[in-house]
Design an enzyme around this catalytic site. Structure first.
Site, PDB file in Angstrom:
ATOM      1  N   HIS A 140      86.099 -16.856  -5.360  1.00  0.00           N
ATOM      2  CA  HIS A 140      86.441 -17.810  -4.296  1.00  0.00           C
ATOM      3  C   HIS A 140      86.398 -19.234  -4.844  1.00  0.00           C
ATOM      4  CE1 HIS A 140      86.054 -19.776  -0.244  1.00  0.00           C
ATOM      5  NE2 HIS A 140      85.302 -20.609  -0.951  1.00  0.00           N
ATOM      6  N   GLU A 141      85.338 -19.566  -5.581  1.00  0.00           N
ATOM      7  CA  GLU A 141      85.216 -20.920  -6.129  1.00  0.00           C
ATOM      8  C   GLU A 141      86.302 -21.203  -7.161  1.00  0.00           C
ATOM      9  OE1 GLU A 141      83.423 -22.932  -4.663  1.00  0.00           O
ATOM     10  OE2 GLU A 141      82.262 -21.503  -3.489  1.00  0.00           O
ATOM     11  N   HIS A 144      89.426 -22.207  -5.465  1.00  0.00           N
ATOM     12  CA  HIS A 144      89.523 -23.633  -5.147  1.00  0.00           C
ATOM     13  C   HIS A 144      90.082 -24.409  -6.342  1.00  0.00           C
ATOM     14  CE1 HIS A 144      87.844 -23.918  -1.177  1.00  0.00           C
ATOM     15  NE2 HIS A 144      86.714 -23.320  -1.509  1.00  0.00           N
ATOM     16  N   GLU A 215      89.616 -23.139   2.881  1.00  0.00           N
ATOM     17  CA  GLU A 215      88.602 -22.085   2.745  1.00  0.00           C
ATOM     18  C   GLU A 215      89.246 -20.709   2.894  1.00  0.00           C
ATOM     19  OE1 GLU A 215      85.328 -22.129   1.850  1.00  0.00           O
ATOM     20  OE2 GLU A 215      85.803 -24.214   1.372  1.00  0.00           O
TER      21      GLU A 215
END
Length: 291
Positions: A140-141, A144, A215
């Site tokens: 997930h990070e 980003h 997100e």
């Protein structure tokens, strides 16, 4: 399904930004009627300069504000190897890896582009997640980073700063200045006053909307990377169940964390930088049906 979700999210973000930029321009032109266009341009340049500083130094500021410490492979092989494997999988440069010594389970990514990326996890997160869940969170990070979310948030931040500065100057001009010059009727005075009061609130709500969309996008990107959305869904459930405020809180970087780090309450829900965890988990489970 997953690719269409990612494409739809990017379109939503673009549309929000496009409308926001148009609204900022309209508000600026309206404000120029009272401030004068030269002063209006000065405020815009000031806001742009402020955004540039945030853009180039946001990574360092996030590390300092969070109290994160940089690690090597030997310091924490589990976290390091997880990030390294994801870097290889995504084809992104290996980011700097940090640990935040905090029992609150959380993680964040920062950096203006993949070459300057930094990812961090708290000690609390490393304690409660298994390996697949940790991979889901770090994917997930890395999502980003891959999606240039820091760049997007910096653009929004610059626009919000400009709106705030212009609004403040307009209100000062309306209160203390001579606004009875030709063309400044009572009606136009009321219109400018209304938008000057409303604009900062609207700008903040747009900022929150963009943050929530990013997100969702990072969730989808991370799930696509690991091909195992259930792991991230399980991690989010654990983060929600073990949520607690960070020891070093900063509302200015709340949007960077994977889970909202601010104390629970009505205003956290109203002005949250994150979408509801339940909805994120639901979407991830729906994506899991595609594999």
């Amino acid at each position: 399904m997953m690719y269409s979700f990612i494409a739809r999210n990017k379109i939503n973000t673009f549309l929000i930004l496009f409308v926001f930029i148009l609204a900022c321009g309209g508000f600026g032109l309206l404000a120029g009627r009272f401030l004068g266009m030269s002063f209006f341009l000065f405020i815009l340049l000031l806001a742009a300069g402020y955004a540039c500083v945030q853009y180039f130094f946001s990574g360092r500021l996030a590390v300092l504000m969070s109290g994160a410490r940089k690690i090597s492979r030997n310091d924490n092989p589990r976290l390091w190897n997880t990030v390294e494997n994801l870097s290889i999988t995504t084809g992104l440069p290996m980011p700097e890896v940090y640990i935040v010594d905090d029992p609150a389970p959380n993680a964040f990514a920062t950096g203006r582009d993949p070459k300057h990326a930094k990812v961090a996890a708290t000690s609390g997160l490393l304690e409660i997640l298994d390996d697949s869940e940790l991979e889901g969170v770090m994917a997930h990070e890395m999502g980003h980073v891959k999606n240039y979310d820091i760049r997007v948030s910096t653009i929004v931040f610059g626009l919000v700063s400009a709106v705030g500065l212009i609004s403040d100057m307009v209100l000062r001009a309306l209160i203390w200045g001579d606004n009875r010059r030709e063309g400044n009727s009572a009606f136009s005075f009321a219109i400018v006053l209304f938008f000057s009061l409303l604009a900062p609130i609207a700008a903040m709500l747009v900022q929150l909307a963009v943050s929530r969309e990013r997100e969702y996008l990072a969730d989808a990107t991370g799930a696509l990377t690991t091909r195992y959305p259930a792991a991230l869904a399980s991690a989010l459930a654990k983060l929600e169940g073990n949520a607690r405020p960070l020891q070093r809180q900063s509302s200015s970087m709340a949007h960077l964390w994977i889970s909202n780090p601010m104390p629970r309450g009505f205003f956290r829900k109203l002005f949250s930088t994150h979408p509801p965890t339940e909805e994120r988990i639901r979407r991830l489970k729906e994506m899991g049906n595609q594999f």
